[in-house]
Each structure stands twice: as C-alpha cells, then as structure tokens.
Design an enzyme around this catalytic site. Structure first.
Site, mmCIF file in Angstrom:
data_model
loop_
_atom_site.group_PDB
_atom_site.id
_atom_site.type_symbol
_atom_site.label_atom_id
_atom_site.label_comp_id
_atom_site.label_asym_id
_atom_site.label_seq_id
_atom_site.Cartn_x
_atom_site.Cartn_y
_atom_site.Cartn_z
ATOM 1 N N SER A 165 7.130 4.120 -0.582
ATOM 2 C CA SER A 165 6.831 5.405 -0.107
ATOM 3 C C SER A 165 5.634 5.054 0.849
ATOM 4 C CB SER A 165 6.432 6.270 -1.285
ATOM 5 O OG SER A 165 5.184 5.627 -1.853
ATOM 6 N N LYS A 166 5.012 6.109 1.296
ATOM 7 C CA LYS A 166 3.713 5.884 2.294
ATOM 8 C C LYS A 166 2.685 5.153 1.642
ATOM 9 C CE LYS A 166 4.761 9.405 5.731
ATOM 10 N NZ LYS A 166 4.179 10.646 6.663
ATOM 11 N N ARG A 167 2.529 5.347 0.493
ATOM 12 C CA ARG A 167 1.282 4.739 -0.286
ATOM 13 C C ARG A 167 1.784 3.179 -0.362
ATOM 14 N NH1 ARG A 167 2.293 3.875 -5.756
ATOM 15 N NH2 ARG A 167 4.136 4.904 -6.706
#
Length: 473
Positions: free
Chosen positions: A242-244
């Site tokens: 994911s973006k994190r």
C-alpha cells in the site's frame, strides 16, 4: 510462432506508473534484451471514464526515466476496437462463439439462484444452441465464447508451473458487450496476437485470466504465448503493498532522490535473484536475467535495502555525472532550492570540487543535496544547536587563534591549510580533532561534513576567511 522474443508491458492509464508496474516493465524489458528481442508498450485505455492523457504521459515518462523505453511507439487498445469486434464476429461465424440475448433480469435470476445454492455465479448457457430468430425484441445481444463443457484447460506457466482450470468453471464468458465494445479478456488476446507477443510476463493476479484467454487463442487457432506470472510485491510486514509501504508512483521515487540505476537494481532483486549478488549492474541484469529464475513467493519491499543499494550507486557514480544529475533533477527534489541559491556556474564549480567527500555519506540525492547546503549558504550561517555548542564551549577561541595563520596562506589548498591547522594544534598542545571541529562548525553550521580540510579547499580562501570572521566578530 516467431523465433524472436517479443514481450509487452500493458498498463491501464488510470494513474501513475506504480512501483509494481515498474518492476513488471523491468522484467519484460530485461528478458527482451537478454533474448535479443523487443519489448512493446500497449496502453490499455478502453475504460474511457478513468483513462487520462496525463496518466499516459506519466507512464511513458516514468519508463523513460528508468531507461525502459519500448522498442516501438505505444499501441492504444481503444483505437483497436473495430479489430476486436471483427475477431468476435469471426468466432461466431466459425461456431466458436454465439449471440446471447439474455436480459438483465434473467442474468439477475441466475445470480440469485447460484447464491441460494451456495455456488459461484455462472451463466447457464441458455443461448448457446438457440437460434437468433428466437431473440426477444429490443434486446441487444452480447457475444459469448463457446467454452468446452468438460475436461480442463492447462496453462503452462514458466513461474507458477502447470496450472489446470476445469472447463466447467470457465463458463461461456462475454467477448463483446451489447454496445459493441470488447471485454478486457478478449481485447488482450487479440492485441497480444496481432502485436506478435511471444511471452506474457505480468503479475500473478492475472493468472486466473490465463485460462480463459487460452480458450480464445485455441478457438482462433492461434499459438498461445508463453506465460510467466510473477508474484506481487508486499510490504515489509507481509501485507499487500500500500502507499504506506511504498506503493507510490515512479515520479515519487525520483522526488525522493533515487537514481534510476539504484531503483532498477533494487527492483530486479524483488522476486528474482542471482546467487547472493545484491549489487547488479544494468549490463549484468541483462546477461543474468531469466524468467525461469523468478520466485513464486511474494517479494517484500524494504526502504532500508533500497537506500543501501542506492547509496552504493551514488558512490559508484562519477563526480561530474552526479553534478549533472543533481542539476537536472533539482526541480523535482523537495530541497532543490539549495542548488538554485547562487548562480549555476558557482553551483557547478563548488559541487564538482566537493563531490568526492559529499557522495561518501549520501544514500539519496535528497541527502546529497542537503549535505551540500553549506557550500551555498548565505552569511552569516545559521548554526545547528550542536555546532553552536561547540563554538560556545571554547571553539570560537580556537577559530580566533587559527585565523591569523590561515590569512597568511598564499597557495590555498587542502594540504596547505591542513599543515597550518596541524602546526597550530601542536603549538597549542591540543589534538588535531579539537582544532578541526570548531572549524567545521564555523564553516558549515553543522557537526558533520566531508573532511574539514576539503571543506576549506572547496569554499576557497575568501569565503572561508569571511565565514570564520563572522564567528569571532
């Protein structure tokens, strides 16, 4: 099938070129280069509502920045809709597909029945053998493939091995919608065949599609390309990326200060390896890469490893090459203004002379730029608290003591100023580091920098003396 390997990268232009897509493009590009073939680019832009020209541009620019340009101009899938329709009609004429006039209400009824019987929803084939003359008025048909009713379809995958799909599970899926537009499943097969694609290297989230796509190839009497479904990238914690974790666009990695060679080196090691080699040059990537060596398990994205690999390539880069790189990407870096604070000729000159010391500590171009800030800082310098602490704790007295000796230096270079500082330290009975540290604090405003004598050399006589006077005035 042609003997020449043809791979393809086929992104949907609904957003940026994300890091997983970049790795897929890299694997396709490397295999094509390894085999003396070519990689093609197809923009899968049939979703007109979500596809944008800005995304197409971002994808092409991202590939170019990484050095993964396609070997031919990009192909638009949407522009080929008439060809997709032609093939679907050809299959109907050959008795391999048929017009289906099932109404939305009938399809809903099939879904509800399957749900009640706790089985996957499947089209029940009611128009498979019916004559179109029985069609209800006002219903525009779809075209469905006539899938085999028994047996199995096998996909020979170079990464996943032999994967078998029971034909009863594939059902008579739609090739052409009632508005005449193709489904993704159909368009991909027609495009790959017409583009001469021999090897389909893509994420393993497409593995289930390969069974249905094989049915279309077989129905048309076309050669089935070689499939290689590569594992997806997960975060360091094992969860879906994911973006994190780092599921960002390629342009974000450019802005974070990664070199294309560093990012490619890191990406090629995600799901593929060559012994214990961590650092792999672009030439070695091409020489060593093979799809048979791709792992089946999901790879884990780790920023610390990316930083380490990128740091290696910064240190391995020629000094002038790094200067050129910094000048070309400074508008993309969050701290790029540092490299615009003085005239370009001054920036280039000071960077060139300081680069041997600067690049030893930097893991990214952002860090490299930050460490160069002292070269262009306006006087009087803003001091970090620790630097001020050094100067306030007796350091200013040392600077004041060194100034007269430094002002007498005629031939200003690292060796001559080092000699002056060593003589001072010996005369005053202090260690060399005790004399050098206040100089570093006064000249850079920091407690860490390249070698302090290199700093004096790069700043030059006038700037050095002016900064030292600022601190003892």
């Amino acid at each position: 099938m042609t003997d020449r390997v043809v791979t393809r990268f086929a992104p949907s232009p609904t957003g940026y070129l994300h890091i997983g897509g970049a790795r897929t493009a890299l694997f396709n590009w490397l295999y094509a280069r390894k085999m003396g073939g070519k990689m093609l680019l197809r923009i899968e832009d049939t979703d007109r509502e979500r596809s944008t020209e800005a995304a197409v541009t971002a994808i092409i620019e991202g590939l170019h920045w990484l050095g993964l340009d396609a070997d031919e101009p990009p192909v638009s899938q949407f522009a080929r809709v008439a060809r997709h329709r032609e093939v679907a009609e050809e299959l109907v004429a050959a008795g391999k597909a048929y017009y289906c006039y099932a109404t939305p209400a009938e399809l809903d009824e099939m879904r509800e029945k399957a749900k009640a019987e706790k089985r996957p929803p499947r089209y029940d084939g009611r128009w498979r053998d019916r004559d179109p003359s029985e069609a209800p008025a006002g219903v525009k048909p779809v075209i469905r493939i006539k899938a085999p009713l028994d047996g199995e379809t096998m996909v020979r995958d170079r990464v996943q091995g032999d994967v078998r799909f029971p034909n009863k599970d594939l059902d008579d899926f739609i090739l052409l919608r009632s508005d005449g537009t193709p489904t993704y499943m159909h368009a991909v097969v027609v495009d790959d065949h017409d583009m001469g694609v021999t090897h389909i290297i893509r994420g393993d989230d497409h593995l289930t599609n390969a069974g249905r796509q094989t049915l279309i190839y077989t129905a048309m009497g076309w050669d089935v390309p070689i499939f290689a479904h590569i594992p997806l990238i997960h975060g360091a914690d094992g969860a879906k990326l994911s973006k994190r974790h780092g599921a960002l666009g390629v342009e974000a990695y450019r802005e974070m200060g990664y070199l294309p060679v560093g990012l490619k080196n890191y990406l090629v090691r995600l799901g593929w390896s060559h012994g214990d080699d961590e650092i792999i040059s672009p030439d070695d990537m091409i020489a060593w890469f093979d799809i048979d060596d791709i792992n089946r398990g999901a790879a884990r994205f780790d920023f610390a490893k990316l930083d380490a690999v990128n740091g290696h390539w910064i240190r391995a880069s020629a000094n002038e090459e790094l200067v050129d790189t910094l000048m070309s990407v400074r508008d993309h870096l969050p701290n790029g203004a540092i490299l615009r604070s003085v005239p370009d000729d001054v920036v280039r000159d000071r960077l060139s002379r300081a680069m041997p010391g600067l690049k030893e500590r930097a893991k990214t171009l952002v860090e490299l730029t930050e460490s160069s800030a002292y070269l262009f800082a306006a006087r009087p310098l803003d001091l970090e608290p620790k630097a001020e602490e050094i100067l306030a704790g007796g350091g200013r007295a040392i600077v004041a003591g060194l100034l007269p000796d430094l002002e007498k230096v005629a031939d200003w270079n690292a060796a001559s100023v080092e000699s002056v500082v060593r003589d001072y330290a010996e005369r005053e009975g202090v260690k060399l580091g005790k004399a050098a540290q206040p100089l570093r604090a006064a000249l850079t405003g920091k407690t860490t920098s390249p070698g302090v004598f290199d700093v004096l050399d790069v700043l030059g006589r006038d700037e050095t003396l002016a900064r030292l006077h600022d601190q003892v005035a």
